[in-house]
Design a protein around this motif. Structure first.
Motif, PDB file in Angstrom:
ATOM      1  N   LYS A 155       0.840  -1.191   0.000  1.00  0.00           N
ATOM      2  CA  LYS A 155       0.000   0.000   0.000  1.00  0.00           C
ATOM      3  C   LYS A 155       0.885   1.254   0.000  1.00  0.00           C
ATOM      4  CE  LYS A 155      -0.860  -0.570   5.001  1.00  0.00           C
ATOM      5  NZ  LYS A 155      -0.443  -1.968   5.151  1.00  0.00           N
ATOM      6  N   PRO A 156       0.344   2.381  -0.454  1.00  0.00           N
ATOM      7  CA  PRO A 156       1.154   3.600  -0.576  1.00  0.00           C
ATOM      8  C   PRO A 156       1.705   4.112   0.748  1.00  0.00           C
ATOM      9  CG  PRO A 156      -0.891   3.799  -1.826  1.00  0.00           C
ATOM     10  CD  PRO A 156      -1.016   2.561  -1.005  1.00  0.00           C
ATOM     11  N   HIS A 157       0.930   3.969   1.840  1.00  0.00           N
ATOM     12  CA  HIS A 157       1.331   4.528   3.126  1.00  0.00           C
ATOM     13  C   HIS A 157       1.295   3.438   4.200  1.00  0.00           C
ATOM     14  CE1 HIS A 157       0.928   8.597   1.462  1.00  0.00           C
ATOM     15  NE2 HIS A 157      -0.166   8.133   0.877  1.00  0.00           N
ATOM     16  N   SER A 158       2.272   3.464   5.084  1.00  0.00           N
ATOM     17  CA  SER A 158       2.296   2.471   6.165  1.00  0.00           C
ATOM     18  C   SER A 158       3.021   3.048   7.376  1.00  0.00           C
ATOM     19  CB  SER A 158       2.991   1.191   5.698  1.00  0.00           C
ATOM     20  OG  SER A 158       4.329   1.447   5.324  1.00  0.00           O
ATOM     21  N   ASN A 218      -4.779   4.781   0.770  1.00  0.00           N
ATOM     22  CA  ASN A 218      -4.592   3.331   0.890  1.00  0.00           C
ATOM     23  C   ASN A 218      -5.842   2.578   0.461  1.00  0.00           C
ATOM     24  OD1 ASN A 218      -1.949   3.372   1.779  1.00  0.00           O
ATOM     25  ND2 ASN A 218      -2.464   3.231   3.951  1.00  0.00           N
ATOM     26  N   ILE A 219      -7.001   3.056   0.894  1.00  0.00           N
ATOM     27  CA  ILE A 219      -8.263   2.402   0.546  1.00  0.00           C
ATOM     28  C   ILE A 219      -8.509   2.479  -0.959  1.00  0.00           C
ATOM     29  CG2 ILE A 219     -10.780   2.614   0.777  1.00  0.00           C
ATOM     30  CD1 ILE A 219     -10.280   3.458   3.705  1.00  0.00           C
ATOM     31  N   ALA A 220      -8.309   3.668  -1.532  1.00  0.00           N
ATOM     32  CA  ALA A 220      -8.542   3.851  -2.968  1.00  0.00           C
ATOM     33  C   ALA A 220      -7.545   3.059  -3.808  1.00  0.00           C
ATOM     34  CB  ALA A 220      -8.461   5.337  -3.314  1.00  0.00           C
ATOM     35  N   HIS A 221      -6.331   2.870  -3.299  1.00  0.00           N
ATOM     36  CA  HIS A 221      -5.285   2.145  -4.023  1.00  0.00           C
ATOM     37  C   HIS A 221      -5.732   0.743  -4.410  1.00  0.00           C
ATOM     38  CE1 HIS A 221      -1.209   0.975  -5.180  1.00  0.00           C
ATOM     39  NE2 HIS A 221      -1.354  -0.112  -4.431  1.00  0.00           N
ATOM     40  N   PHE A 264     -11.202   0.171  -3.315  1.00  0.00           N
ATOM     41  CA  PHE A 264     -12.315   0.156  -2.372  1.00  0.00           C
ATOM     42  C   PHE A 264     -12.813   1.573  -2.121  1.00  0.00           C
ATOM     43  CE2 PHE A 264      -9.552  -3.452  -0.670  1.00  0.00           C
ATOM     44  CZ  PHE A 264     -10.188  -4.407  -1.453  1.00  0.00           C
ATOM     45  N   THR A 265     -14.033   1.661  -1.651  1.00  0.00           N
ATOM     46  CA  THR A 265     -14.587   2.940  -1.213  1.00  0.00           C
ATOM     47  C   THR A 265     -15.119   2.758   0.200  1.00  0.00           C
ATOM     48  OG1 THR A 265     -16.750   2.387  -2.191  1.00  0.00           O
ATOM     49  CG2 THR A 265     -15.221   3.685  -3.533  1.00  0.00           C
ATOM     50  N   GLY A 266     -14.873   3.735   1.029  1.00  0.00           N
ATOM     51  CA  GLY A 266     -15.339   3.650   2.407  1.00  0.00           C
ATOM     52  C   GLY A 266     -15.238   5.006   3.077  1.00  0.00           C
ATOM     53  N   GLU A 267     -16.111   5.233   4.028  1.00  0.00           N
ATOM     54  CA  GLU A 267     -16.128   6.503   4.740  1.00  0.00           C
ATOM     55  C   GLU A 267     -15.006   6.551   5.777  1.00  0.00           C
ATOM     56  OE1 GLU A 267     -18.915   8.726   8.056  1.00  0.00           O
ATOM     57  OE2 GLU A 267     -19.898   7.440   6.568  1.00  0.00           O
ATOM     58  N   VAL A 268     -14.205   7.619   5.704  1.00  0.00           N
ATOM     59  CA  VAL A 268     -13.147   7.873   6.680  1.00  0.00           C
ATOM     60  C   VAL A 268     -13.248   9.329   7.079  1.00  0.00           C
ATOM     61  CG1 VAL A 268     -10.679   7.885   7.143  1.00  0.00           C
ATOM     62  CG2 VAL A 268     -11.635   6.143   5.625  1.00  0.00           C
ATOM     63  N   ARG A 269     -13.461   9.581   8.337  1.00  0.00           N
ATOM     64  CA  ARG A 269     -13.667  10.972   8.749  1.00  0.00           C
ATOM     65  C   ARG A 269     -12.798  11.345   9.949  1.00  0.00           C
ATOM     66  NH1 ARG A 269     -18.523   8.294  10.286  1.00  0.00           N
ATOM     67  NH2 ARG A 269     -18.930   8.322  12.530  1.00  0.00           N
ATOM     68  N   LEU A 270     -12.584  12.639  10.099  1.00  0.00           N
ATOM     69  CA  LEU A 270     -11.851  13.170  11.244  1.00  0.00           C
ATOM     70  C   LEU A 270     -12.821  13.243  12.424  1.00  0.00           C
ATOM     71  CD1 LEU A 270      -9.311  14.553  12.444  1.00  0.00           C
ATOM     72  CD2 LEU A 270     -10.256  16.720  11.618  1.00  0.00           C
TER      73      LEU A 270
END
Length: 310
Positions: free
Chosen positions: A150-153, A216-219, A222-228
Protein backbone atom coordinates in the motif's frame (compact mmCIF):
# COMPACT_ATOMS: atom_id res chain seq x y z
CA UNK A 1 -23.19 -30.46 4.11
CA UNK A 2 -19.81 -31.05 5.75
CA UNK A 3 -16.81 -28.84 4.99
CA UNK A 4 -13.20 -29.81 5.60
CA UNK A 5 -10.63 -27.05 6.07
CA UNK A 6 -6.86 -27.36 6.22
CA UNK A 7 -4.88 -24.84 8.26
CA UNK A 8 -1.32 -23.54 8.52
CA UNK A 9 0.14 -20.92 10.85
CA UNK A 10 3.41 -19.92 12.46
CA UNK A 11 4.00 -20.90 16.08
CA UNK A 12 3.74 -17.26 17.23
CA UNK A 13 0.32 -17.05 15.56
CA UNK A 14 -1.16 -20.24 16.99
CA UNK A 15 -3.19 -18.47 19.66
CA UNK A 16 -4.58 -15.97 17.14
CA UNK A 17 -5.37 -18.76 14.68
CA UNK A 18 -7.26 -20.69 17.37
CA UNK A 19 -9.30 -17.60 18.29
CA UNK A 20 -10.22 -17.07 14.64
CA UNK A 21 -11.30 -20.74 14.45
CA UNK A 22 -13.51 -20.33 17.50
CA UNK A 23 -15.00 -17.17 16.04
CA UNK A 24 -15.84 -18.82 12.71
CA UNK A 25 -16.77 -22.32 13.83
CA UNK A 26 -17.44 -22.15 17.61
CA UNK A 27 -14.70 -24.74 18.06
CA UNK A 28 -11.00 -25.22 17.42
CA UNK A 29 -8.90 -28.09 16.15
CA UNK A 30 -5.69 -29.34 17.70
CA UNK A 31 -4.50 -30.48 14.27
CA UNK A 32 -4.14 -28.78 10.90
CA UNK A 33 -7.61 -29.99 9.87
CA UNK A 34 -11.04 -28.78 10.96
CA UNK A 35 -14.43 -30.21 9.96
CA UNK A 36 -17.59 -28.16 10.25
CA UNK A 37 -21.08 -27.70 8.78
CA UNK A 38 -20.28 -23.96 8.58
CA UNK A 39 -19.24 -22.61 5.18
CA UNK A 40 -16.45 -20.02 5.17
CA UNK A 41 -14.63 -18.62 2.14
CA UNK A 42 -11.05 -19.89 2.66
CA UNK A 43 -9.63 -16.62 1.31
CA UNK A 44 -11.12 -14.72 4.25
CA UNK A 45 -8.60 -16.29 6.61
CA UNK A 46 -4.82 -15.86 6.58
CA UNK A 47 -4.60 -19.35 8.09
CA UNK A 48 -7.00 -21.51 6.03
CA UNK A 49 -5.23 -23.18 3.10
CA UNK A 50 -8.13 -24.89 1.36
CA UNK A 51 -11.66 -26.27 1.70
CA UNK A 52 -13.46 -29.37 0.50
CA UNK A 53 -17.27 -29.39 0.39
CA UNK A 54 -17.93 -33.11 0.84
CA UNK A 55 -20.08 -34.80 -1.83
CA UNK A 56 -19.12 -38.45 -1.19
CA UNK A 57 -17.31 -40.21 1.63
CA UNK A 58 -16.49 -43.78 2.59
CA UNK A 59 -14.09 -45.70 4.80
CA UNK A 60 -12.50 -47.40 1.78
CA UNK A 61 -11.10 -45.82 -1.35
CA UNK A 62 -12.63 -48.60 -3.47
CA UNK A 63 -16.15 -47.81 -2.27
CA UNK A 64 -15.57 -44.08 -2.76
CA UNK A 65 -14.57 -44.80 -6.36
CA UNK A 66 -17.85 -46.65 -6.91
CA UNK A 67 -19.76 -43.58 -5.76
CA UNK A 68 -17.71 -41.24 -7.94
CA UNK A 69 -18.42 -43.43 -10.98
CA UNK A 70 -22.04 -42.23 -10.83
CA UNK A 71 -21.04 -38.55 -10.68
CA UNK A 72 -21.91 -36.36 -13.65
CA UNK A 73 -20.31 -32.98 -14.42
CA UNK A 74 -22.24 -31.00 -17.01
CA UNK A 75 -21.41 -27.61 -18.47
CA UNK A 76 -18.02 -27.26 -16.72
CA UNK A 77 -14.59 -28.72 -17.30
CA UNK A 78 -12.99 -30.26 -14.22
CA UNK A 79 -9.80 -31.39 -12.54
CA UNK A 80 -9.18 -33.69 -9.56
CA UNK A 81 -6.66 -32.70 -6.89
CA UNK A 82 -5.36 -34.89 -4.07
CA UNK A 83 -5.33 -32.90 -0.82
CA UNK A 84 -2.48 -33.97 1.46
CA UNK A 85 -3.26 -34.64 5.08
CA UNK A 86 -0.60 -32.77 7.03
CA UNK A 87 -2.20 -33.65 10.36
CA UNK A 88 -1.40 -36.62 12.55
CA UNK A 89 -2.41 -39.21 9.94
CA UNK A 90 0.25 -40.39 7.52
CA UNK A 91 -0.74 -43.01 4.98
CA UNK A 92 0.99 -44.78 2.12
CA UNK A 93 -1.14 -43.00 -0.47
CA UNK A 94 0.45 -39.66 0.43
CA UNK A 95 3.47 -40.37 -1.79
CA UNK A 96 3.65 -38.25 -4.95
CA UNK A 97 3.17 -41.10 -7.42
CA UNK A 98 0.25 -42.56 -5.50
CA UNK A 99 -1.42 -39.15 -5.22
CA UNK A 100 -1.20 -38.62 -8.98
CA UNK A 101 -2.47 -42.18 -9.60
CA UNK A 102 -5.54 -41.63 -7.40
CA UNK A 103 -6.25 -38.28 -9.10
CA UNK A 104 -6.12 -39.98 -12.49
CA UNK A 105 -8.27 -42.91 -11.39
CA UNK A 106 -11.01 -40.63 -10.09
CA UNK A 107 -10.77 -38.30 -13.07
CA UNK A 108 -11.34 -41.19 -15.48
CA UNK A 109 -14.43 -42.29 -13.54
CA UNK A 110 -16.18 -38.91 -13.55
CA UNK A 111 -18.65 -38.36 -16.38
CA UNK A 112 -17.48 -35.06 -17.81
CA UNK A 113 -14.73 -33.18 -19.65
CA UNK A 114 -11.40 -33.02 -17.84
CA UNK A 115 -9.06 -30.02 -18.17
CA UNK A 116 -5.83 -30.21 -16.17
CA UNK A 117 -4.71 -26.65 -16.94
CA UNK A 118 -7.76 -24.34 -16.81
CA UNK A 119 -10.63 -26.26 -15.22
CA UNK A 120 -13.80 -24.40 -14.27
CA UNK A 121 -14.41 -26.80 -11.38
CA UNK A 122 -11.87 -28.49 -9.13
CA UNK A 123 -12.61 -31.56 -7.01
CA UNK A 124 -10.57 -32.62 -4.00
CA UNK A 125 -9.97 -36.10 -2.70
CA UNK A 126 -8.56 -36.62 0.78
CA UNK A 127 -8.04 -39.22 3.47
CA UNK A 128 -9.15 -37.63 6.73
CA UNK A 129 -10.21 -38.94 10.13
CA UNK A 130 -10.24 -42.56 8.99
CA UNK A 131 -12.23 -42.11 5.79
CA UNK A 132 -11.93 -40.98 2.20
CA UNK A 133 -13.79 -37.88 1.03
CA UNK A 134 -14.50 -36.36 -2.37
CA UNK A 135 -16.00 -32.94 -3.07
CA UNK A 136 -15.69 -29.46 -4.50
CA UNK A 137 -12.28 -27.97 -3.76
CA UNK A 138 -11.39 -24.30 -3.16
CA UNK A 139 -7.86 -23.06 -2.56
CA UNK A 140 -7.30 -19.95 -0.45
CA UNK A 141 -5.91 -16.78 -2.02
CA UNK A 142 -3.50 -14.73 0.11
CA UNK A 143 -5.43 -11.49 -0.32
CA UNK A 144 -3.84 -10.01 2.80
CA UNK A 145 -0.41 -10.43 1.16
CA UNK A 146 -1.35 -8.17 -1.74
CA UNK A 147 -2.46 -5.52 0.73
CA UNK A 148 1.09 -5.20 2.06
CA UNK A 149 1.92 -3.10 -1.01
CA UNK A 150 0.00 0.00 0.00
CA UNK A 151 1.15 3.60 -0.58
CA UNK A 152 1.33 4.53 3.13
CA UNK A 153 2.30 2.47 6.17
CA UNK A 154 3.43 2.75 9.77
CA UNK A 155 6.12 0.55 11.26
CA UNK A 156 3.94 0.16 14.38
CA UNK A 157 0.69 -0.63 12.52
CA UNK A 158 -0.80 -4.12 12.52
CA UNK A 159 0.55 -6.24 9.70
CA UNK A 160 -2.08 -7.18 7.13
CA UNK A 161 -2.10 -10.86 8.13
CA UNK A 162 -2.91 -10.06 11.77
CA UNK A 163 -5.36 -7.32 10.77
CA UNK A 164 -7.29 -9.76 8.60
CA UNK A 165 -7.55 -12.28 11.44
CA UNK A 166 -8.70 -9.52 13.82
CA UNK A 167 -11.47 -8.53 11.40
CA UNK A 168 -12.61 -12.16 11.18
CA UNK A 169 -12.62 -12.46 14.96
CA UNK A 170 -14.67 -9.27 15.26
CA UNK A 171 -17.03 -10.00 12.36
CA UNK A 172 -17.22 -13.73 11.55
CA UNK A 173 -20.64 -13.27 9.91
CA UNK A 174 -20.63 -10.18 7.72
CA UNK A 175 -24.24 -9.91 6.57
CA UNK A 176 -26.20 -7.08 8.15
CA UNK A 177 -23.31 -5.92 10.35
CA UNK A 178 -22.36 -2.25 10.72
CA UNK A 179 -18.81 -1.83 12.01
CA UNK A 180 -16.42 0.98 12.90
CA UNK A 181 -12.69 1.38 13.39
CA UNK A 182 -12.66 4.59 15.46
CA UNK A 183 -8.86 4.74 15.81
CA UNK A 184 -8.19 3.66 12.23
CA UNK A 185 -4.72 5.15 11.77
CA UNK A 186 -3.38 4.36 8.31
CA UNK A 187 -6.34 2.05 7.56
CA UNK A 188 -4.89 -1.46 7.69
CA UNK A 189 -8.01 -2.90 9.35
CA UNK A 190 -10.29 -0.91 7.04
CA UNK A 191 -8.64 -2.32 3.90
CA UNK A 192 -9.01 -5.91 5.12
CA UNK A 193 -12.64 -5.40 6.16
CA UNK A 194 -13.61 -3.61 2.94
CA UNK A 195 -11.99 -6.38 0.88
CA UNK A 196 -14.46 -8.80 2.51
CA UNK A 197 -17.44 -6.60 1.66
CA UNK A 198 -17.98 -5.54 5.28
CA UNK A 199 -19.96 -2.36 5.98
CA UNK A 200 -17.34 -0.47 7.99
CA UNK A 201 -16.44 3.18 8.55
CA UNK A 202 -13.20 4.59 9.87
CA UNK A 203 -12.31 7.62 11.92
CA UNK A 204 -9.30 9.06 13.67
CA UNK A 205 -8.59 12.21 15.64
CA UNK A 206 -5.25 12.75 13.89
CA UNK A 207 -5.86 14.91 10.78
CA UNK A 208 -2.34 14.25 9.46
CA UNK A 209 -2.99 10.55 8.85
CA UNK A 210 -6.37 10.54 7.13
CA UNK A 211 -5.15 11.54 3.68
CA UNK A 212 -2.92 8.47 3.63
CA UNK A 213 -5.75 6.31 4.96
CA UNK A 214 -8.06 7.35 2.12
CA UNK A 215 -5.27 6.84 -0.42
CA UNK A 216 -4.59 3.33 0.89
CA UNK A 217 -8.26 2.40 0.55
CA UNK A 218 -8.54 3.85 -2.97
CA UNK A 219 -5.29 2.15 -4.02
CA UNK A 220 -7.01 -1.25 -3.82
CA UNK A 221 -10.19 -0.06 -5.52
CA UNK A 222 -12.31 0.16 -2.37
CA UNK A 223 -14.59 2.94 -1.21
CA UNK A 224 -15.34 3.65 2.41
CA UNK A 225 -16.13 6.50 4.74
CA UNK A 226 -13.15 7.87 6.68
CA UNK A 227 -13.67 10.97 8.75
CA UNK A 228 -11.85 13.17 11.24
CA UNK A 229 -13.45 12.44 14.62
CA UNK A 230 -12.55 11.74 18.21
CA UNK A 231 -14.18 8.52 19.45
CA UNK A 232 -15.53 10.47 22.42
CA UNK A 233 -17.66 12.57 20.07
CA UNK A 234 -19.10 9.72 17.96
CA UNK A 235 -22.85 9.29 18.48
CA UNK A 236 -23.82 6.69 15.84
CA UNK A 237 -24.44 3.12 16.96
CA UNK A 238 -22.61 0.08 15.55
CA UNK A 239 -22.74 -3.68 15.92
CA UNK A 240 -18.97 -4.00 16.24
CA UNK A 241 -16.02 -1.72 16.96
CA UNK A 242 -12.40 -2.73 16.33
CA UNK A 243 -9.88 -0.70 18.32
CA UNK A 244 -6.11 -0.97 18.01
CA UNK A 245 -5.23 1.10 21.06
CA UNK A 246 -2.67 3.87 20.32
CA UNK A 247 0.70 3.10 21.84
CA UNK A 248 3.60 4.51 19.83
CA UNK A 249 5.61 7.60 20.77
CA UNK A 250 3.42 9.82 18.59
CA UNK A 251 0.21 8.56 20.18
CA UNK A 252 0.96 8.31 23.89
CA UNK A 253 -2.28 8.19 25.84
CA UNK A 254 -2.79 8.54 29.55
CA UNK A 255 -4.75 5.99 31.63
CA UNK A 256 -7.58 8.52 31.68
CA UNK A 257 -7.61 8.78 27.89
CA UNK A 258 -7.48 5.00 27.60
CA UNK A 259 -10.50 4.74 29.90
CA UNK A 260 -12.36 7.33 27.81
CA UNK A 261 -11.63 5.41 24.60
CA UNK A 262 -12.90 2.15 26.10
CA UNK A 263 -15.89 3.86 27.68
CA UNK A 264 -16.80 5.46 24.34
CA UNK A 265 -16.40 2.13 22.53
CA UNK A 266 -18.80 0.48 24.97
CA UNK A 267 -21.28 3.29 24.37
CA UNK A 268 -21.28 3.09 20.56
CA UNK A 269 -20.92 -0.67 19.92
CA UNK A 270 -22.51 -3.92 21.09
CA UNK A 271 -19.29 -5.88 20.60
CA UNK A 272 -15.74 -4.54 20.82
CA UNK A 273 -12.48 -6.20 19.81
CA UNK A 274 -9.47 -4.47 21.36
CA UNK A 275 -5.86 -4.90 20.25
CA UNK A 276 -3.38 -3.86 22.92
CA UNK A 277 0.31 -4.14 23.73
CA UNK A 278 -0.18 -3.79 27.49
CA UNK A 279 -2.47 -5.45 30.04
CA UNK A 280 -5.85 -3.73 30.15
CA UNK A 281 -8.03 -6.21 32.03
CA UNK A 282 -8.49 -3.84 34.95
CA UNK A 283 -9.41 -0.99 32.62
CA UNK A 284 -11.92 -3.21 30.80
CA UNK A 285 -13.45 -4.27 34.10
CA UNK A 286 -13.80 -0.66 35.26
CA UNK A 287 -15.50 0.21 31.98
CA UNK A 288 -18.03 -2.58 32.47
CA UNK A 289 -16.84 -4.88 29.70
CA UNK A 290 -17.11 -8.67 29.92
CA UNK A 291 -14.15 -10.44 28.26
CA UNK A 292 -15.51 -13.24 26.06
CA UNK A 293 -12.28 -14.56 24.52
CA UNK A 294 -8.69 -13.57 23.83
CA UNK A 295 -5.49 -14.42 22.00
CA UNK A 296 -1.85 -13.39 21.89
CA UNK A 297 0.26 -12.81 18.81
CA UNK A 298 4.02 -12.25 18.88
CA UNK A 299 6.64 -10.89 16.54
CA UNK A 300 10.03 -11.49 18.08
CA UNK A 301 9.91 -9.99 21.55
CA UNK A 302 6.96 -7.75 20.66
CA UNK A 303 3.53 -9.09 21.71
CA UNK A 304 -0.03 -7.97 21.16
CA UNK A 305 -3.20 -9.18 22.83
CA UNK A 306 -6.52 -9.43 20.99
CA UNK A 307 -9.47 -9.25 23.38
CA UNK A 308 -13.12 -9.88 22.49
CA UNK A 309 -15.45 -7.88 24.73
CA UNK A 310 -19.19 -7.50 25.16
Amino acid sequence: MAYIYTYACYEDERSLCALEMRSFFWEESQTSILESPIKIDPSRSPFIKERIAVIYEDHSLENLLKQVANFQVTGDTFKVYYVKNDGHEKIAEEGFENRRAIEKKIGLLINGVADLHHPKRVFGVMNVNGRWVFGDYVKSESIWFRHQQKPHSYSTALNTRVARAVVNIAIPVTSGIKAIDPCCGIGTVLVEALSMGIDIVGSDRNPLVLGGTRENIAHFGFTGEVRLADIRHITNQYDVAIIDLPYNLCSVISPEEQHEILQSARRIAKKVVVVTVEPIDEALKKTGFCVMDRAFVKKGSFAREVIVCM
